[in-house]
Design an enzyme around this catalytic site. Sequence first.
Site, PDB file in Angstrom:
ATOM      1  N   TYR A  45      47.466  11.337 -42.827  1.00 21.05           N
ATOM      2  CA  TYR A  45      48.384  12.111 -41.989  1.00 21.05           C
ATOM      3  C   TYR A  45      49.715  11.357 -41.990  1.00 21.05           C
ATOM      4  CZ  TYR A  45      44.377  14.647 -39.994  1.00 21.05           C
ATOM      5  OH  TYR A  45      43.248  15.424 -39.814  1.00 21.05           O
ATOM      6  N   PRO A  69      46.429  22.973 -36.710  1.00 26.22           N
ATOM      7  CA  PRO A  69      45.400  22.315 -37.536  1.00 26.22           C
ATOM      8  C   PRO A  69      45.507  20.791 -37.585  1.00 26.22           C
ATOM      9  CG  PRO A  69      47.043  23.377 -38.910  1.00 26.22           C
ATOM     10  CD  PRO A  69      47.349  23.775 -37.515  1.00 26.22           C
ATOM     11  N   TYR A 119      39.337  12.389 -32.266  1.00 27.79           N
ATOM     12  CA  TYR A 119      39.260  12.926 -33.622  1.00 27.79           C
ATOM     13  C   TYR A 119      37.807  13.150 -34.029  1.00 27.79           C
ATOM     14  CZ  TYR A 119      40.637  13.586 -38.512  1.00 27.79           C
ATOM     15  OH  TYR A 119      40.853  14.122 -39.769  1.00 27.79           O
ATOM     16  N   LYS A 124      40.651  20.723 -35.210  1.00 29.36           N
ATOM     17  CA  LYS A 124      39.755  21.072 -34.107  1.00 29.36           C
ATOM     18  C   LYS A 124      39.293  22.526 -34.103  1.00 29.36           C
ATOM     19  CE  LYS A 124      39.432  17.067 -32.466  1.00 29.36           C
ATOM     20  NZ  LYS A 124      38.153  16.399 -32.797  1.00 29.36           N
ATOM     21  N   HIS A 149      33.355  10.436 -43.671  1.00 36.07           N
ATOM     22  CA  HIS A 149      34.567   9.622 -43.558  1.00 36.07           C
ATOM     23  C   HIS A 149      34.479   8.747 -42.319  1.00 36.07           C
ATOM     24  CE1 HIS A 149      37.599  11.963 -46.269  1.00 36.07           C
ATOM     25  NE2 HIS A 149      36.417  11.808 -46.845  1.00 36.07           N
TER      26      HIS A 149
END
Length: 388
Positions: free
Chosen positions: A200, A292, A383, A296, A72
């Site tokens: 998200y 979550p 991220y 991580k 991704h």
Amino acid sequence: MRTQVCIIGGGPSGLLLSQLMHRAGIDTVVLERRTRDYVLSRIRAGVLEEGSAAMLRKAGVGARMDREGFVHDGVFLSTQNRGFRIDIKGLTGKSVMVYGQTEVTADLYKARDDMGGTVIHEALDVCPHDLDTNAPFVTYRKDGAERRIDCDYVAGCDGFHGVSRTCIPNAVLKEYERVYPFGWLGILSETPPVSHELIYAGHERGFALCSMRNTNLSRYYVQAPLTDTPEAWSDERFWGELKRRIPPEAADTLVTGPSIEKSLAPLRSFVAEPMAWGRLFLVGDAAHIVPPTGAKGLNLAFSDVHYLSEALIAEYEGEKGATAGYSDKALARVWKAIRFSWWFTTTMHRFPDQTEFDQKIQNSELDYLSTSTAAQSTLAEQYVGIPY
Ligand code: APR
Ligand code: PHB
């Protein structure tokens, strides 16, 4: 029995550490209290930082991940149904690998088997001893008999509910915790993912996340009160709530179907310091827990494995005292991920007691993120994983 490093816990961190030690010629024994099937039955997230994927390849365990995983280059965020993409690859030059933790663990078990590694399942009442000496040992019960393993070092890879952290004296151990006043209700469905990248979604009704396991296995979450139960959420109620919270272009194309797994997970941030005491080293969930939101958990466990494996190899190559810096090095990176996960959770979720001012700050944070390259770069570099 004698070994060089006794590893407590046969989850991802224990298995990866064992694999890296074996490839460096260092002998280990893994003591796992559950059966292998039980360990492999756990449904867990799998967004791998570039560093985690590299460690699996370095350990000779990356082939199936590279075949079946999803690379991704970006991630979608949305606020009040208005979505925007963060170009992770463009901003950092790196990508994340979406590949379920269950698959990672299965690949690690296969690699251990292929190398003839020693993983002892159903090892009960595991107990480390003499950790503050240079001759520690670990006792456990197997098939009703008391066993003992003498070793040089003990790696506590036994998760949040393990025994290792309890071996550090209370006078030495310091714990830091934040418990969030909500949970994630998650489902698995044998449906095609709604998006090729994760979404998200922040919304006044609460957070939602669209993820996936493969081209016909999707993973979705909605923020829910901790007083709820999975039984209180019919599939129909879940799909309806998810559609209200995600961008319309996703809601309109969402393929729904029966849930094949449904669970409510609480969220917490937790860190135990120090991550070492005598010949004991804490690794992964044994030392820290993240919500979550930032994906991580597994990545921090692998970060610890990176530092500890390097330190142990250096020790065995003659660099005396190489393990002395493990705790500080690991914690420096742990706290950065703890902070990022806290920030992302605080920004994307609705808190029961938040004021209208808090709401305005959240909306402004996401509005700034949607328009600022600098803000998106900050999110992207964390991220995808800051360097070890
Ligand atoms: N003796 C032996 N084994 C134990 C004991 C014990 N006393 N206590 C726990 N274990 C085992 C558990 O059964 C589990 O298989 O230790 C293993 C710990 O694995 P994880 O909990 O998966 O922790 P870790 O390897 O650090 O991986 C962290 O897992 O929980 C997720 O979100 C987390 O993705 C992150 C990853
Ligand atoms: C998941 O796929 O389960 C997942 C993905 C990303 C997260 C959390 C969970 O941040």
